[in-house]
Design a protein around this motif. Structure first.
Motif, mmCIF file in Angstrom:
data_model
loop_
_atom_site.group_PDB
_atom_site.id
_atom_site.type_symbol
_atom_site.label_atom_id
_atom_site.label_comp_id
_atom_site.label_asym_id
_atom_site.label_seq_id
_atom_site.Cartn_x
_atom_site.Cartn_y
_atom_site.Cartn_z
ATOM 1 N N ALA A 280 0.643 -22.365 -28.061
ATOM 2 C CA ALA A 280 -0.710 -23.458 -27.956
ATOM 3 C C ALA A 280 -1.413 -23.007 -29.109
ATOM 4 C CB ALA A 280 -1.384 -23.154 -26.473
ATOM 5 N N LEU A 281 -1.807 -21.329 -28.752
ATOM 6 C CA LEU A 281 -2.433 -20.988 -29.883
ATOM 7 C C LEU A 281 -1.294 -21.638 -31.508
ATOM 8 C CD1 LEU A 281 -3.407 -17.478 -28.354
ATOM 9 C CD2 LEU A 281 -4.195 -19.833 -28.589
ATOM 10 N N ALA A 282 -0.139 -21.044 -32.105
ATOM 11 C CA ALA A 282 0.407 -21.514 -32.937
ATOM 12 C C ALA A 282 0.288 -23.228 -33.407
ATOM 13 C CB ALA A 282 2.092 -20.604 -33.400
ATOM 14 N N GLU A 283 0.074 -24.197 -32.528
ATOM 15 C CA GLU A 283 0.137 -24.843 -32.732
ATOM 16 C C GLU A 283 -1.459 -25.595 -33.342
ATOM 17 O OE1 GLU A 283 1.883 -27.950 -33.313
ATOM 18 O OE2 GLU A 283 3.139 -26.301 -32.855
ATOM 19 N N LEU A 284 -2.407 -24.465 -32.875
ATOM 20 C CA LEU A 284 -4.144 -24.482 -33.370
ATOM 21 C C LEU A 284 -4.345 -23.712 -34.711
ATOM 22 C CD1 LEU A 284 -5.789 -23.529 -29.876
ATOM 23 C CD2 LEU A 284 -5.906 -25.626 -30.955
ATOM 24 N N LEU A 285 -2.930 -23.279 -35.052
ATOM 25 C CA LEU A 285 -2.902 -21.872 -35.597
ATOM 26 C C LEU A 285 -2.574 -22.708 -37.508
ATOM 27 C CD1 LEU A 285 -3.024 -19.118 -35.021
ATOM 28 C CD2 LEU A 285 -5.129 -19.759 -35.928
ATOM 29 N N VAL A 286 -1.410 -23.185 -36.894
ATOM 30 C CA VAL A 286 -0.973 -24.026 -38.251
ATOM 31 C C VAL A 286 0.249 -25.184 -38.089
ATOM 32 C CG1 VAL A 286 -0.024 -21.672 -39.062
ATOM 33 C CG2 VAL A 286 1.994 -23.072 -37.520
ATOM 34 N N GLY A 287 -0.161 -26.123 -36.832
ATOM 35 C CA GLY A 287 0.224 -27.331 -36.429
ATOM 36 C C GLY A 287 0.359 -28.214 -37.645
ATOM 37 N N ASP A 288 -1.365 -28.464 -38.203
ATOM 38 C CA ASP A 288 -0.787 -29.355 -39.386
ATOM 39 C C ASP A 288 -0.675 -29.450 -40.622
ATOM 40 O OD1 ASP A 288 -3.208 -28.270 -40.261
ATOM 41 O OD2 ASP A 288 -4.484 -29.493 -39.479
ATOM 42 N N GLY A 289 -0.166 -27.450 -40.775
ATOM 43 C CA GLY A 289 0.061 -27.328 -42.472
ATOM 44 C C GLY A 289 -0.729 -26.780 -42.374
ATOM 45 N N ASN B 212 -3.972 -24.137 -43.983
ATOM 46 C CA ASN B 212 -4.118 -21.964 -43.344
ATOM 47 C C ASN B 212 -5.171 -22.421 -42.953
ATOM 48 O OD1 ASN B 212 -1.881 -20.662 -44.841
ATOM 49 N ND2 ASN B 212 -2.721 -21.560 -46.751
ATOM 50 N N ARG B 213 -5.754 -21.714 -41.734
ATOM 51 C CA ARG B 213 -6.735 -20.996 -41.197
ATOM 52 C C ARG B 213 -7.649 -19.998 -41.212
ATOM 53 N NH1 ARG B 213 -6.331 -25.470 -40.154
ATOM 54 N NH2 ARG B 213 -6.293 -26.831 -38.638
ATOM 55 N N HIS B 214 -8.836 -19.892 -41.047
ATOM 56 C CA HIS B 214 -9.683 -18.227 -41.012
ATOM 57 C C HIS B 214 -10.448 -18.606 -39.829
ATOM 58 C CE1 HIS B 214 -9.057 -18.494 -45.699
ATOM 59 N NE2 HIS B 214 -9.228 -18.123 -45.493
ATOM 60 N N VAL B 215 -10.317 -17.310 -38.583
ATOM 61 C CA VAL B 215 -10.223 -18.228 -37.314
ATOM 62 C C VAL B 215 -10.222 -16.602 -37.316
ATOM 63 C CG1 VAL B 215 -9.073 -20.169 -36.905
ATOM 64 C CG2 VAL B 215 -8.281 -17.839 -36.097
ATOM 65 N N THR B 216 -11.860 -16.063 -35.822
ATOM 66 C CA THR B 216 -11.617 -15.218 -35.230
ATOM 67 C C THR B 216 -11.307 -15.587 -33.824
ATOM 68 O OG1 THR B 216 -13.930 -16.418 -34.165
ATOM 69 C CG2 THR B 216 -14.474 -15.765 -36.249
ATOM 70 N N ALA B 217 -11.549 -14.358 -33.138
ATOM 71 C CA ALA B 217 -10.763 -14.784 -31.850
ATOM 72 C C ALA B 217 -11.307 -15.564 -30.875
ATOM 73 C CB ALA B 217 -10.751 -13.193 -31.191
ATOM 74 N N GLU B 218 -12.253 -15.331 -30.908
ATOM 75 C CA GLU B 218 -13.577 -16.178 -30.269
ATOM 76 C C GLU B 218 -13.233 -17.898 -30.404
ATOM 77 O OE1 GLU B 218 -14.929 -13.771 -31.809
ATOM 78 O OE2 GLU B 218 -15.311 -12.152 -30.101
ATOM 79 N N SER B 219 -13.707 -18.217 -31.792
ATOM 80 C CA SER B 219 -13.878 -19.286 -32.059
ATOM 81 C C SER B 219 -12.498 -19.594 -32.054
ATOM 82 C CB SER B 219 -13.971 -19.812 -33.692
ATOM 83 O OG SER B 219 -12.614 -19.586 -34.244
ATOM 84 N N LEU B 220 -10.805 -19.345 -31.651
ATOM 85 C CA LEU B 220 -9.479 -19.676 -31.970
ATOM 86 C C LEU B 220 -9.539 -20.207 -30.192
ATOM 87 C CD1 LEU B 220 -6.938 -20.592 -32.430
ATOM 88 C CD2 LEU B 220 -5.784 -18.177 -32.317
ATOM 89 N N TYR B 221 -10.286 -19.577 -29.494
ATOM 90 C CA TYR B 221 -10.443 -19.575 -28.371
ATOM 91 C C TYR B 221 -11.121 -20.956 -27.393
ATOM 92 C CZ TYR B 221 -12.369 -18.376 -23.106
ATOM 93 O OH TYR B 221 -12.220 -18.342 -21.606
ATOM 94 N N SER C 115 -13.926 -9.604 -37.130
ATOM 95 C CA SER C 115 -12.574 -9.559 -37.848
ATOM 96 C C SER C 115 -12.089 -10.780 -38.207
ATOM 97 C CB SER C 115 -11.675 -9.449 -37.649
ATOM 98 O OG SER C 115 -11.621 -7.636 -37.953
ATOM 99 N N TYR C 116 -11.943 -11.538 -39.358
ATOM 100 C CA TYR C 116 -11.167 -13.424 -38.829
ATOM 101 C C TYR C 116 -9.675 -13.168 -39.462
ATOM 102 C CZ TYR C 116 -16.088 -15.460 -39.926
ATOM 103 O OH TYR C 116 -17.200 -15.522 -39.607
ATOM 104 N N PHE C 117 -8.986 -14.278 -38.646
ATOM 105 C CA PHE C 117 -7.533 -13.570 -39.060
ATOM 106 C C PHE C 117 -6.830 -15.087 -39.953
ATOM 107 C CE2 PHE C 117 -9.212 -11.861 -35.168
ATOM 108 C CZ PHE C 117 -7.833 -10.060 -35.415
ATOM 109 N N ASP C 118 -5.957 -14.917 -41.116
ATOM 110 C CA ASP C 118 -6.095 -15.417 -41.914
ATOM 111 C C ASP C 118 -4.546 -16.363 -41.940
ATOM 112 O OD1 ASP C 118 -5.787 -17.007 -44.440
ATOM 113 O OD2 ASP C 118 -6.632 -15.400 -45.200
ATOM 114 N N THR C 119 -4.048 -17.864 -41.709
ATOM 115 C CA THR C 119 -2.912 -17.061 -41.757
ATOM 116 C C THR C 119 -2.392 -17.701 -43.073
ATOM 117 O OG1 THR C 119 -2.968 -19.360 -41.474
ATOM 118 C CG2 THR C 119 -2.833 -19.292 -39.454
ATOM 119 N N ARG C 120 -2.902 -17.347 -44.648
ATOM 120 C CA ARG C 120 -2.401 -17.854 -45.521
ATOM 121 C C ARG C 120 -2.372 -15.715 -45.159
ATOM 122 N NH1 ARG C 120 -5.029 -19.154 -51.374
ATOM 123 N NH2 ARG C 120 -3.562 -17.897 -52.013
ATOM 124 N N VAL C 121 -0.925 -15.140 -45.384
ATOM 125 C CA VAL C 121 -0.973 -13.636 -45.749
ATOM 126 C C VAL C 121 -0.105 -13.889 -47.504
ATOM 127 C CG1 VAL C 121 0.379 -13.707 -43.770
ATOM 128 C CG2 VAL C 121 1.645 -14.194 -45.575
#
Length: 141
Positions: free
Chosen positions: A28-37, A39-48, A86-92
């Motif tokens: 469920a979280l992976a789909e929110l992060l990369v499901g549309d192809g 990249n995302r920058h999220v905080t834990a709170e924003s993803l929640y 902290s932010y979490f970035d899907t672009r590595v």
């Protein structure tokens, strides 16, 4: 062939690419992060919050633990903008970021925004594993 052709979502493929077990909550979280192809920058709170908006049943603690697991697996990078955020970035790949202080928004900056004349030397017995650059922006006036 697209993921929808195979019945496999982008989120599932993303997890499996790093040998991360695709539990229901991770998917469920992976789909929110990369499901549309994108990249995302999220905080834990924003993803929640986004997970709740999409009907995913996850706790904030699970979101934190899952983001850490994704970072440990190399799927994401953590970008610390100050001592407590902290932010979490899907672009590595290594790239700089813009941080808008007035809105608390983190975005990618062009690689050309930062140039080092010389890479710093690591202390004896260490190597540089990564260089993170956050360019802080504020409105004029």
């Amino acid at each position: 062939m697209t993921p929808s052709d195979t019945g496999e979502s982008l989120g599932r493929k993303w997890l499996l690419s790093a040998d991360v077990r695709p539990t229901k909550q991770r998917l469920a979280l992976a789909e929110l992060l990369v499901g549309d192809g994108r990249n995302r920058h999220v905080t834990a709170e924003s993803l929640y919050g986004s997970a709740g908006d999409h009907g995913a049943q996850v706790s904030l603690a699970t979101v934190y633990n899952t983001l850490r697991a994704f970072c440990d697996a190399g799927l994401m990078n953590e970008v610390t903008v100050d001592g407590h955020r902290s932010y979490f970035d899907t672009r590595v790949d290594e790239h700089p970021h813009y941080y808008w202080e007035d809105t608390g928004t983190l975005t990618d900056a062009p690689k050309a925004a930062v140039a080092f004349a010389k890479e710093p030397e690591a202390p004896v017995g260490t190597t540089i594993s990564r260089v993170d650059v956050v360019i802080r922006l504020s409105k004029n006036g």
